[in-house]
Design a protein around this motif. Sequence first.
Motif, mmCIF file in Angstrom:
data_model
loop_
_atom_site.group_PDB
_atom_site.id
_atom_site.type_symbol
_atom_site.label_atom_id
_atom_site.label_comp_id
_atom_site.label_asym_id
_atom_site.label_seq_id
_atom_site.Cartn_x
_atom_site.Cartn_y
_atom_site.Cartn_z
ATOM 1 N N TYR B 12 -0.151 91.660 22.210
ATOM 2 C CA TYR B 12 0.247 90.620 21.267
ATOM 3 C C TYR B 12 -0.271 91.043 19.899
ATOM 4 C CZ TYR B 12 1.166 87.715 25.360
ATOM 5 O OH TYR B 12 1.648 87.218 26.534
ATOM 6 N N LYS B 16 -4.692 92.848 20.061
ATOM 7 C CA LYS B 16 -5.060 92.424 21.414
ATOM 8 C C LYS B 16 -4.097 92.928 22.466
ATOM 9 C CE LYS B 16 -7.370 90.502 24.484
ATOM 10 N NZ LYS B 16 -8.769 90.832 24.783
ATOM 11 N N ARG B 17 -4.672 93.618 23.457
ATOM 12 C CA ARG B 17 -3.870 94.091 24.597
ATOM 13 C C ARG B 17 -4.065 93.099 25.723
ATOM 14 N NH1 ARG B 17 -2.556 100.241 24.717
ATOM 15 N NH2 ARG B 17 -0.988 99.791 26.268
ATOM 16 N N ALA B 18 -3.026 92.388 26.075
ATOM 17 C CA ALA B 18 -3.143 91.394 27.155
ATOM 18 C C ALA B 18 -3.094 92.066 28.516
ATOM 19 C CB ALA B 18 -2.019 90.384 27.031
ATOM 20 N N ASN B 37 -10.604 83.373 31.717
ATOM 21 C CA ASN B 37 -9.565 82.986 30.758
ATOM 22 C C ASN B 37 -9.344 84.138 29.779
ATOM 23 O OD1 ASN B 37 -9.294 80.404 31.804
ATOM 24 N ND2 ASN B 37 -10.980 79.632 30.546
ATOM 25 N N GLY B 38 -8.088 84.473 29.574
ATOM 26 C CA GLY B 38 -7.782 85.566 28.651
ATOM 27 C C GLY B 38 -7.783 86.926 29.321
ATOM 28 N N GLY B 40 -5.442 88.073 31.204
ATOM 29 C CA GLY B 40 -4.082 88.613 31.245
ATOM 30 C C GLY B 40 -3.256 88.072 32.400
ATOM 31 N N SER B 42 -1.811 85.058 32.786
ATOM 32 C CA SER B 42 -0.585 84.356 32.350
ATOM 33 C C SER B 42 0.466 85.358 31.879
ATOM 34 C CB SER B 42 -0.894 83.399 31.207
ATOM 35 O OG SER B 42 -1.838 82.476 31.631
ATOM 36 N N GLN B 82 1.760 76.051 35.507
ATOM 37 C CA GLN B 82 0.605 75.160 35.388
ATOM 38 C C GLN B 82 0.854 74.159 34.248
ATOM 39 O OE1 GLN B 82 -2.823 77.197 34.032
ATOM 40 N NE2 GLN B 82 -4.232 75.540 34.517
ATOM 41 N N GLN B 83 0.270 73.017 34.317
ATOM 42 C CA GLN B 83 0.379 71.983 33.270
ATOM 43 C C GLN B 83 1.825 71.783 32.827
ATOM 44 O OE1 GLN B 83 -2.237 73.588 30.307
ATOM 45 N NE2 GLN B 83 -4.029 72.681 31.244
#
Lengths: 803, 296
Positions: B12, B16-18, B37-38, B40, B42, B82-83
């Motif tokens: 992204y 940042k490499r997801a 969290n974070g 990767g 998602s 989710q959510q």
Amino acid sequence: MKLLFYESYKLLVNKLFIVLFVLLAAGSLVSFVWAQLSVVNSEEFSEEKSAVQNRDEYNSVITELNRLDADEAMKKAQEQKKQYEMCMMISAIMSSDNTGMNIQSALDGLKMQDEESFNKAIQLCNESTDFKEKFFLYDCMIKKYQYIKNYRTFINDMDSRADRQLSFSIFSDNDAFSEANIKKTVSDFAPLKGTEVKTGNYLFAEHGTSHFITDLMAISVMFLLCMCLFMQEREKGLLLLVKSCRNGHTDTAVSKVLTLVLFTFITVIVFYGTELVASGIIYGLPDMNAPVQSMKTFMDCSLKISVGQYLILWLLSKLLILLTIALLFSVIFNLFRSTVLVWLVSIGILAAEYTLYISVPPQSSFNHPHFINLFYFLDSKTLLADYENLNIFSIPVNTIDIFRVLCISLILVFAVMVIMAFSLRSQIAKKSMISSFFEMLKRKLLPIHGSTSVFIHELYKRLIHDKGIIVLAVLFIFAIQTSNEAISFKYDSIPEATYYAYLEQLEGRITPEKEQFIEKEQKRFDDLQNESFELEIMENKTPEENSRLRSIDTILKGKYKGFQMLMEQYDYLKHQHEQKGTEIWFVNEKKYSSLLTDSKGMASRFILCAVALTLLTANVFSIEYRRSMKRLLRSTPSGKGRLFALKYIIALLCGAAVFLLVYSPVLIRYLNNWGNILSDAPVSSLRQFSELGNMTIGGYLALSGILYFILSIMIAAFVCSLSELTRNHFLTLLLSSAAILTVYFLMLGNITLRFYAILGSGKYIIFIIGTVITSGIIILMTLLSNRLFLYDQIRRNQKWSCK
Amino acid sequence: MELQIKNVSKSYGKSKRALDDFSLTLTPGVYGLLGANGAGKSTLMNILTDNLSADTGKILWDGEDIRRLGKRYRSLIGYMPQQQGLYDSFTANRFLWYMAALKGLKKKDAKKQITELLNIVSLKNDAHKRLGDYSGGMKQRVLIAQALLGEPKLLILDEPTAGLDPKERIRIRSFISEIAADKIVILVTHVVSDIECIADRIILMKNGRLIKYDTSSGLISSVADKVFEKKCSKEELPELQKSFSCGNVLQRDECLVFRIVGDRCPDDFSASNSEISLEEVYLYYIEYENDKNDLP
């Protein structure tokens, strides 16, 4: 205080709010400058043009005349005007096509009238050529001094005028409103006695305080402000969290209201402040200490204030009314949970107020809806400039007092309502007993059933989920009502009634019988004219002859004029036939104009169509973003291209349905009333369509139908695309409304934008270019939204953007 | 049936490499995806559900690129996000029919499956109720039902048991285990007990990379000598928590036991005798690496 800071901070970091605020402010400023420049750059002479284009001269003339006594100044201005009038006449004679001898004799004639003036004029003609502007400038100055004279009489004779009026029996009833009103008027204007109004350049204040579009933009900002303050937390599910906190009820509500006040103040400064600055730059600043009555439009103003004080009062009035409107919106936002309902109620209230404002005549005895009205109050210039007393239980109450009391009361009431609604009203929807009962019935009776057609489900979303069915039902009722409405024509005069009577008889294709009838009528009127002439020259007329002369005179002034209207049309039709080979058809021009060029009806149908389509299609795509359904839908086989196409098709079908419900009843109504329409008659039988050649009325109606259909489809596509581009229901509603209102006001204001005017004048190229550009924009928007829906990658999570 | 994730990377922006050269091959079974969290997760799920395209690398379904398969690949997926928001005015019945339509199911099959699934998720009696009136747990069950519509071969479930009561959680877990025989089920959750119970294999992700891929027991045994504990009093606890960020406090009988993960046993601590949980595996592989330098 901290909460106020955070509420303001939330608004300031809200990109949507900031971008739209800036856009609306810029739009308002641009439209203001554009409006002023179009007056200044128009070909006709105006004071504005003179003040801007020849500012130095304009100001020097004012300064020079102001040094003199008002009467002397007026005399001088009249002399100057006469001088320049002579110049214009000389110039006209010199540039005419007459022979040298004729020119000389005309000039001699002028010289004989006033030799001194003539000689001066000749000298002026040799020095410069701008005497036309100067002529109008002095004419304008004369009017200004005439106004000063009139104002003195107006203010000094106030008492005697009141006494005279009170001497009439209808005004002299002790209990009546009229008497009280007269007495109040005298006492209100008493402090103004002896006020010395001054001539000057007041264009800055006159123009800078009367731009309606800025008011509309400011109302939009108020709506946006309320949306950001009260809707976003609810939509993001944060409201329950906020309300669970210690200061999450009254304190938060109070801070939201205070933020609203703060930002309303900022809006007034930004929107109206920039307008005043722009006006100052364009027209120059006036003498701020001059009495406000120095401006002609303030002749009826009973306030003893200066121009500078007026500007401050004007800004304060704007602040008060905008705050009232903002708090009204806030109440609506807090009372209704549904987005559509909030929009509908807000628009409904504004539409009702505006309708009352324009439809209730200010002179009527029950004029309260006109004056006690948001739009009247919003027009602060008129509010402050006009002196109006309303009849409140037979007591005359000034509209400025009503405005003051009402606005302050409403602000307090609305603020309390907002705080109470926000603090006390539960954000969790309660289920009614009826809905529980129906659910129980459904559970017991309904099997598991449904459809596997995505189209049906998408249609359900439009019609049931987004309550589109209500919109269509309302349109259906409107369609039925419109179809059955009677068409009545009012004859303004005897000639018009005669014209209608002739056309009743002659309407349709011309025939030998009809030609004979016209000839016979022509002969009859010729005979009457001869008889009248003979009677007129006759000496010692008998009473019978006098009576006959009067009746002939009546016929000639009434029916003969109607016949002349018919003959003018007949001559035009014959000319068209000779020039273009168009068949001769008699068509009642006035009757058919109402069908073919009804601009007011066209504008109202456009607005109805656009509002309906906005409600029907604004949520087509945004619903998926609001419900976070996009990822889930895109993971299914039909959740990409097919879903987009189906959503679009449904939006276009909505466009088609709305077209049928809005436009077809109009045609049905005319067919119901007239029995049939002269569909085979050439549309050029109406003089305003002289350029349209052999196109028939039927063909023209079909073409209009197609154009309206395309227009409906384009509106649907526009709103639908906007829904994907903005991904926000509210924003789509807001932007669509702004676009619709812009087009609506352009349609009302600029005749050249109406397609019948373009076609009628034969400007096909302009029409085609306009259509191509508009379609191009909408196709581009469609393609862009298609690309976004299909290929745009899911937005990055907050965690990535944070890091 | 095989899902191959081959050298997939996704960034992204520039910083940042997801996902960073992520590779994995999945065959039928339940896979638990764990990561902070974070990490990767998602991004990986969005790529697997055809919502996002990878910058580099490929995802192959039975040897064929999923981008090329397009619609055919999406007809094999069952996805539960989710959510998730839902259409408030839709009933569960209508929502499932809508999803069946989007998945291209035939009417007969849709009716059969919807009836069955409503039974499985215990929503048959509430099928004609508006989703707006559903509780969080009920909405979660509708979402599970829609993911299972169309008998997907690849089931991606993001926090499937969030908001469910223990009874319902067990029921859903059992159901997932039952249907997993001929499916690839990817379970993304922070509820470690769910993964412990049903996942055949666990995928541990960190900073967009695969750091461990093994069975639950394999992972637990890999950290068998990495867990240490110490009995402590309430007063000592704050000091210990300050010193060891990767610590876990357990209440045993009448005293507290402070358990930590690490490569070497600190003074006053002893190797753990009691059973090691998957949470400690998570702490070791995901958290400990970051805090290595903090150890005394």
